[in-house]
Design a protein around this motif. Sequence first.
Motif, PDB file in Angstrom:
ATOM      1  N   GLY A 143      -7.784 -29.438  43.070  1.00  0.00           N
ATOM      2  CA  GLY A 143      -7.168 -29.370  44.320  1.00  0.00           C
ATOM      3  C   GLY A 143      -8.195 -29.450  45.415  1.00  0.00           C
ATOM      4  O   GLY A 143      -9.603 -29.567  45.009  1.00  0.00           O
ATOM      5  N   MET A 144      -7.990 -29.470  46.712  1.00  0.00           N
ATOM      6  CA  MET A 144      -8.807 -29.686  47.778  1.00  0.00           C
ATOM      7  C   MET A 144      -8.234 -29.064  48.966  1.00  0.00           C
ATOM      8  O   MET A 144      -7.115 -28.739  49.016  1.00  0.00           O
ATOM      9  CB  MET A 144      -9.579 -30.916  48.037  1.00  0.00           C
ATOM     10  N   THR A 145      -9.070 -28.705  50.091  1.00  0.00           N
ATOM     11  CA  THR A 145      -8.440 -28.079  51.166  1.00  0.00           C
ATOM     12  C   THR A 145      -7.546 -28.991  51.757  1.00  0.00           C
ATOM     13  O   THR A 145      -6.440 -28.056  52.163  1.00  0.00           O
ATOM     14  CB  THR A 145      -9.765 -27.915  52.172  1.00  0.00           C
ATOM     15  N   GLU A 146      -7.439 -30.298  51.981  1.00  0.00           N
ATOM     16  CA  GLU A 146      -6.565 -30.895  52.571  1.00  0.00           C
ATOM     17  C   GLU A 146      -4.994 -30.975  51.710  1.00  0.00           C
ATOM     18  O   GLU A 146      -3.966 -31.363  52.337  1.00  0.00           O
ATOM     19  CB  GLU A 146      -6.835 -32.431  52.753  1.00  0.00           C
ATOM     20  N   THR A 147      -5.084 -30.941  50.189  1.00  0.00           N
ATOM     21  CA  THR A 147      -4.088 -31.096  49.694  1.00  0.00           C
ATOM     22  C   THR A 147      -3.734 -29.912  48.745  1.00  0.00           C
ATOM     23  O   THR A 147      -2.632 -29.753  47.974  1.00  0.00           O
ATOM     24  CB  THR A 147      -4.260 -31.844  48.494  1.00  0.00           C
ATOM     25  N   LEU A 148      -4.240 -28.905  49.174  1.00  0.00           N
ATOM     26  CA  LEU A 148      -4.010 -27.417  47.953  1.00  0.00           C
ATOM     27  C   LEU A 148      -4.013 -27.862  46.708  1.00  0.00           C
ATOM     28  O   LEU A 148      -4.775 -28.743  46.306  1.00  0.00           O
ATOM     29  CB  LEU A 148      -2.725 -26.705  48.616  1.00  0.00           C
ATOM     30  N   MET A 149      -3.332 -27.547  45.641  1.00  0.00           N
ATOM     31  CA  MET A 149      -3.440 -27.932  44.378  1.00  0.00           C
ATOM     32  C   MET A 149      -2.580 -29.252  44.043  1.00  0.00           C
ATOM     33  O   MET A 149      -1.541 -29.293  44.489  1.00  0.00           O
ATOM     34  CB  MET A 149      -2.934 -26.851  43.575  1.00  0.00           C
ATOM     35  N   ASN A 150      -3.207 -30.109  43.010  1.00  0.00           N
ATOM     36  CA  ASN A 150      -2.486 -31.157  42.633  1.00  0.00           C
ATOM     37  C   ASN A 150      -2.300 -31.364  41.367  1.00  0.00           C
ATOM     38  O   ASN A 150      -1.204 -31.960  40.866  1.00  0.00           O
ATOM     39  CB  ASN A 150      -3.713 -32.381  42.897  1.00  0.00           C
ATOM     40  N   THR A 151      -3.166 -30.922  40.431  1.00  0.00           N
ATOM     41  CA  THR A 151      -2.891 -31.059  39.009  1.00  0.00           C
ATOM     42  C   THR A 151      -3.231 -29.626  38.430  1.00  0.00           C
ATOM     43  O   THR A 151      -4.144 -28.860  38.987  1.00  0.00           O
ATOM     44  CB  THR A 151      -3.570 -32.001  38.252  1.00  0.00           C
ATOM     45  N   SER A 152      -2.970 -29.489  37.082  1.00  0.00           N
ATOM     46  CA  SER A 152      -3.549 -28.468  36.126  1.00  0.00           C
ATOM     47  C   SER A 152      -3.000 -28.738  34.772  1.00  0.00           C
ATOM     48  O   SER A 152      -2.207 -29.487  34.408  1.00  0.00           O
ATOM     49  CB  SER A 152      -2.730 -26.819  36.621  1.00  0.00           C
ATOM     50  N   VAL A 153      -4.131 -28.262  33.933  1.00  0.00           N
ATOM     51  CA  VAL A 153      -3.765 -28.281  32.364  1.00  0.00           C
ATOM     52  C   VAL A 153      -2.675 -27.222  32.320  1.00  0.00           C
ATOM     53  O   VAL A 153      -3.022 -25.960  32.820  1.00  0.00           O
ATOM     54  CB  VAL A 153      -5.160 -27.830  31.840  1.00  0.00           C
ATOM     55  N   ARG A 154      -1.935 -27.488  31.414  1.00  0.00           N
ATOM     56  CA  ARG A 154      -0.737 -26.477  31.227  1.00  0.00           C
ATOM     57  C   ARG A 154      -1.209 -25.426  30.059  1.00  0.00           C
ATOM     58  O   ARG A 154      -1.771 -25.840  29.126  1.00  0.00           O
ATOM     59  CB  ARG A 154       0.550 -27.196  30.675  1.00  0.00           C
ATOM     60  N   PRO A 155      -0.982 -24.040  30.305  1.00  0.00           N
ATOM     61  CA  PRO A 155      -1.451 -23.185  29.431  1.00  0.00           C
ATOM     62  C   PRO A 155      -0.660 -23.364  28.082  1.00  0.00           C
ATOM     63  O   PRO A 155       0.641 -23.771  28.140  1.00  0.00           O
ATOM     64  CB  PRO A 155      -0.963 -21.863  30.062  1.00  0.00           C
ATOM     65  N   GLY A 156      -1.072 -23.153  26.876  1.00  0.00           N
ATOM     66  CA  GLY A 156      -0.701 -23.449  25.637  1.00  0.00           C
ATOM     67  C   GLY A 156      -0.681 -24.945  25.372  1.00  0.00           C
ATOM     68  O   GLY A 156       0.004 -25.121  23.954  1.00  0.00           O
ATOM     69  N   ALA A 157      -0.991 -25.782  26.021  1.00  0.00           N
ATOM     70  CA  ALA A 157      -0.856 -27.164  25.713  1.00  0.00           C
ATOM     71  C   ALA A 157      -2.115 -27.596  24.928  1.00  0.00           C
ATOM     72  O   ALA A 157      -2.357 -28.690  24.424  1.00  0.00           O
ATOM     73  CB  ALA A 157      -0.970 -28.003  26.860  1.00  0.00           C
ATOM     74  N   GLY A 158      -3.057 -26.619  24.526  1.00  0.00           N
ATOM     75  CA  GLY A 158      -4.269 -26.875  23.821  1.00  0.00           C
ATOM     76  C   GLY A 158      -5.454 -27.096  24.615  1.00  0.00           C
ATOM     77  O   GLY A 158      -5.473 -27.520  25.969  1.00  0.00           O
ATOM     78  N   PRO A 159      -6.728 -26.944  24.140  1.00  0.00           N
ATOM     79  CA  PRO A 159      -7.640 -27.192  24.996  1.00  0.00           C
ATOM     80  C   PRO A 159      -8.057 -28.631  25.390  1.00  0.00           C
ATOM     81  O   PRO A 159      -7.552 -29.507  24.696  1.00  0.00           O
ATOM     82  CB  PRO A 159      -8.864 -26.795  23.876  1.00  0.00           C
ATOM     83  N   ARG A 160      -8.294 -28.792  26.811  1.00  0.00           N
ATOM     84  CA  ARG A 160      -8.621 -30.137  27.413  1.00  0.00           C
ATOM     85  C   ARG A 160      -9.947 -29.972  28.061  1.00  0.00           C
ATOM     86  O   ARG A 160      -9.917 -30.443  29.336  1.00  0.00           O
ATOM     87  CB  ARG A 160      -7.558 -30.696  28.067  1.00  0.00           C
ATOM     88  N   PRO A 161     -11.056 -29.809  27.439  1.00  0.00           N
ATOM     89  CA  PRO A 161     -12.116 -29.943  28.295  1.00  0.00           C
ATOM     90  C   PRO A 161     -12.426 -31.116  28.622  1.00  0.00           C
ATOM     91  O   PRO A 161     -12.080 -32.193  28.370  1.00  0.00           O
ATOM     92  CB  PRO A 161     -13.273 -29.355  27.111  1.00  0.00           C
TER      93      PRO A 161
END
Length: 485
Positions: free
Chosen positions: A285-303
């Motif tokens: 995210g960023m100040t102008e957009t707040l949050m845009n995306t997220s890895v979903r918990p339980g979906a497996g590691p996505r480094p």
Amino acid sequence: MNALFPALAAPSDRPALRCGADSLTYGELARAAGALAARLAGAGRVAVWAAPTAHTAVAVVGALLAGVPAVPLNPRTGERELAHILGDSAPGAVLAGPGDELPAGLAGLPRIDVDLAPRGRGLDAGIEDAAGPEAPALIVYTSGTTGPPKGVVLSRRAVAASLDALAEAWSWTADDVLVHALPLFHVHGLILGILGPLRRGGEVRHLGAFSVEGVARELGAGGGTMLFGVPTMYHRLADALAHDPALVAAMAGARLLVSGSAALPVHDHERIAAATGRTVVERYGMTETLMNTSVRPGAGPRPGTVGVPLAGVELRLVDEDGSVLAEQDGEGVGEVQVRGPNLFSGYLGRPDATAAAFDGDWFRTGDMAVREADGAVRLVGRKATDLIKSGGYKIGAGEIENALLDHPGIREAAVTGEPDPDLGERIVAWVVPADAERPPAAAELADHVARLLAPHKRPRVVRYLDALPRNDMGKVLKKALPEAG
């Protein structure tokens, strides 16, 4: 019922906030914030001296209950920047804790001390919003890396939409106890870390200042279920896990570990997962957009990725010629553009800058990324500073930095480009070795990157530093790198 904080409509003895020695139930928060709101009724804007205390939380909640936009002030802001923010936002007063020492630059503003235990009843059931959904809730200033800081006007609608989208993605409920130690003058620490739990009706425990011991205590015996942090914090936690069984048990027992504000190195992801069995969730995210995306918990590691768009957020990648990249092949680099209810209302008093920030109704983030086949976003750098054009290729600095951090001999890394008569730009790696007496050779690092990524992404120059220049949030200040070298 108050639209932003439903739990304040029926104040209870449920814990709401703890910061250091100060703790408030929802009933006490309602009284303190309600008494403050009554004092702020009719005010234009108020500045908030955003020290990491319960007073800051009450100040912001009180302003929101009163329908008065709050302008969080970083206590470490320099004189010139503070003067600019005050002149630009023109607050009518500054809210602070009774013991806060304010700088001379605030001397001309009326001061309102926040009382955590006011006399009288304060707010009772049936709290009503003092402003509509499009009214400004907060004015948060950018870091000013490309000019004087701009005031980002965040509506009540944007705050609510972003927090609710995160609640859906993370299954965030009133039963969660959030632990964090982030500063309270920006989106991550204040909106996500303080307003987020209060909107859910849960509890937030702010450590005041980050410490491994504090995290272990609050996630362990303290019963914390969630931890918010930045990569620097998780790196220190990863270091400590090898010799701190209590920390291992505490982090293993947490429901959700979230990292943001910068990419978490793969090596730290792996160390935390190996020790605790928990994967760290990254979001973007960023100040102008707040949050845009997220890895979903339980979906497996996505480094290396920041997950998929949140509910209500549309996201696209745009090439330099303005065309939209349709392929999700993990290779095509484009600028991230987003639209949705999470977007800001505009830059305060800057219609020109607001217009320039949009492509139609799509906000130009300035971040460069690729998208994987499943839609996950992988950030590769900033358009202004991190897009390197070398040998006919468009290369994102971020993926090279992650590759360098995967080398056991590297503690910190930053990548920039510099003019090259043959390539156009050559890739320069600025690294902090894990062992200053025995740094890995430049050729070894170049081969390491070429093996993980591709030969044309290897650094042509390696410069060694004792530390990378960073801001308060731990982000590398790349414009200061030539001076550091």
